[in-house]
Design a protein around this motif. Sequence first.
Motif: not given
Length: 95
Positions: A57, A59-61, A83
């Motif tokens: 994991e 992913e950018e939030c 998010c």
Amino acid sequence: AALAWIEQNGPEMEARRRNVLLRELQRVQRASFIHFLLLCLIPTSLLFIVVATVLGEDEECQSDATLCIKETRTFVNAFTTRCICDAIDVNEGVN
């Protein structure tokens, strides 16, 4: 009649009984091992899925318009993270 009783208790009959019991014991042990293996594989595979999900994991939030943070992982959402962003008021520009 007495001769038939003696023949049933002879060494051949004892060896036959021993072979029958041995085959039955091997069958039961094989079935028990397969059940044990399945019962161990199911939770182990689920644990691997959770670990792979957590490690994979990246992913950018973030958002340019508002503040976003990642939801903390709990038991209920062990497979996913969300998010969560602040709401944007869309009524500001309307007359």
